[in-house]
Write a protein that holds these residues in place. Structure first.
Motif, short mmCIF file in Angstrom:
data_model
loop_
_atom_site.label_atom_id
_atom_site.label_comp_id
_atom_site.label_asym_id
_atom_site.label_seq_id
_atom_site.Cartn_x
_atom_site.Cartn_y
_atom_site.Cartn_z
N LEU A 175 2.41 2.08 -12.91
CA LEU A 175 2.34 2.00 -11.45
C LEU A 175 1.77 0.66 -11.01
O LEU A 175 2.24 0.05 -10.04
CB LEU A 175 1.49 3.14 -10.90
N GLN A 176 0.77 0.19 -11.72
CA GLN A 176 0.18 -1.12 -11.40
C GLN A 176 1.18 -2.24 -11.62
O GLN A 176 1.24 -3.19 -10.84
CB GLN A 176 -1.06 -1.35 -12.27
N THR A 219 4.02 0.02 -6.99
CA THR A 219 4.66 0.95 -6.06
C THR A 219 4.27 2.38 -6.43
O THR A 219 4.20 2.73 -7.61
CB THR A 219 6.19 0.81 -6.13
N LEU A 220 4.04 3.19 -5.40
CA LEU A 220 3.79 4.61 -5.59
C LEU A 220 4.86 5.39 -4.84
O LEU A 220 4.97 5.31 -3.62
CB LEU A 220 2.40 5.00 -5.05
N ALA A 236 -4.30 4.53 1.93
CA ALA A 236 -4.81 4.73 0.57
C ALA A 236 -4.15 3.78 -0.41
O ALA A 236 -4.81 3.18 -1.28
CB ALA A 236 -4.60 6.18 0.14
N CYS A 237 -2.83 3.62 -0.29
CA CYS A 237 -2.11 2.70 -1.17
C CYS A 237 -2.59 1.26 -1.00
O CYS A 237 -2.68 0.51 -1.97
CB CYS A 237 -0.61 2.80 -0.91
N LYS A 238 -2.89 0.88 0.23
CA LYS A 238 -3.39 -0.47 0.48
C LYS A 238 -4.69 -0.70 -0.27
O LYS A 238 -4.91 -1.77 -0.86
CB LYS A 238 -3.60 -0.69 1.97
N LYS A 239 -5.56 0.30 -0.30
CA LYS A 239 -6.82 0.18 -1.02
C LYS A 239 -6.60 0.09 -2.53
O LYS A 239 -7.40 -0.50 -3.26
CB LYS A 239 -7.74 1.36 -0.70
N LEU A 240 -5.51 0.68 -3.00
CA LEU A 240 -5.21 0.69 -4.44
C LEU A 240 -4.31 -0.46 -4.87
O LEU A 240 -4.00 -0.59 -6.05
CB LEU A 240 -4.56 2.02 -4.82
N GLY A 241 -3.89 -1.29 -3.91
CA GLY A 241 -3.02 -2.41 -4.24
C GLY A 241 -1.61 -1.98 -4.56
O GLY A 241 -0.90 -2.66 -5.32
N LEU A 242 -1.17 -0.86 -3.98
CA LEU A 242 0.17 -0.34 -4.23
C LEU A 242 0.96 -0.29 -2.92
O LEU A 242 0.38 -0.19 -1.85
CB LEU A 242 0.10 1.07 -4.83
#
Length: 275
Positions: free
Chosen positions: A39-40, A44-45, A76-82
């Motif tokens: 994923l990293q 993309t999620l 949430a994805c923005k915080k995870l870099g996704l």
């Protein structure tokens, strides 16, 4: 004789090939690994949704995908870099879509149940909702018992109707006639406004969104019930322990930084999320 030998050899080859295919499938499904590194790498999620579920994930008048869960997932994805990649799926096949890697997460008003826990891993619950009565402000209905002698409306196949049947002590026992079933909530709400129904049993999130964003011909109000609440969480594959941990962290951060409260006010008309 040679023809028979060729047939036997051919059958053996077929069995060998089938063994390789089935063995590979067995290995993939029984030796799954945590997909966080993948994923990293892809950044993309893939998130499975039903884009008709107001107010969690739906299309606005310009056909843009909006909703409480859509915005929560983006944040949430923005915080995870996704980057979130929303995939509209057949909701009845959501667990299959997840476990065959067509999507990486189910995030769309996904209620935690014991049956679902057998197939997916849930994050910590981030939102709680329940069933309420939506009625006219002047109806005289202030509690479920006040529905005596009045007509109830429900949506066919809804979680509210399921609870109505499975928990008769909370509402059904007060009614003298069977509820009228509707295919959509908006039709039932219209009948409440014109007086054909005493109330409609409806999801609290939908009711609050409707009161906050619609022009009501007749003032309406929400009446609480005693039905058990639904807890919502994100569903991921059981082997994706890292993703589950990361999502738990991101969701907690969205609560601390005020994002969750802001979105709750935007979509439910309340300053605090229903926890």
């Amino acid at each position: 004789m040679k023809a028979k030998q060729k047939l036997i050899i051919g059958n053996i080859l077929v069995l060998v090939i089938l063994g390789v295919i089935l063995g590979g499938a067995y290995y993939r499904f029984n030796h799954r690994t945590d997909s966080w590194q993948s994923l990293q790498h892809e950044k993309t999620l893939k998130i499975g949704i039903d884009d008709t579920f107001v107010p969690m994930g739906f299309r606005d008048k310009n056909n843009h995908l909006v909703g409480y869960d859509v915005e929560m997932a983006k944040a949430a994805c923005k915080k995870l870099g996704l980057k979130p990649d929303f995939q509209v799926i057949d909701w009845s096949m959501k667990e299959t879509e997840l476990n065959t890697h067509h999507i990486d997460a189910i995030w769309n008003g996904y209620t935690v149940t014991p049956q679902r826990k057998e197939h997916v891993a849930f994050t910590k619950g981030y939102h709680r909702t329940g069933q309420v009565l939506l009625t006219r402000a002047d109806s005289g209905v202030n509690q479920p018992a006040d529905m005596r002698g009045k007509q109830l409306g429900v949506q066919s196949g809804s979680s509210g109707y399921t609870l109505f049947q499975s928990h008769p002590q909370d509402l059904k026992r007060f009614l003298t006639k069977a509820p009228i079933q509707y295919d959509t909530f908006d039709k039932a709400i219209n009948d409440v406004q014109v007086g054909r129904l005493g109330a409609v049993l409806i999801d609290e999130d939908y009711a609050r969104y409707y009161l906050a964003h619609s022009h009501q011909k007749v003032p309406l109000k929400i009446v609480s019930t005693n039905f058990p609440p639904d807890e919502m969480a994100v569903g991921v594959r059981k082997e994706d322990k890292t993703l589950r941990h990361k999502l738990n962290w991101a969701i907690a951060e969205l609560h601390l930084d005020g994002t969750e409260q802001r979105l709750a006010k935007k979509y439910f008309g309340t300053p605090q999320p229903q926890r």
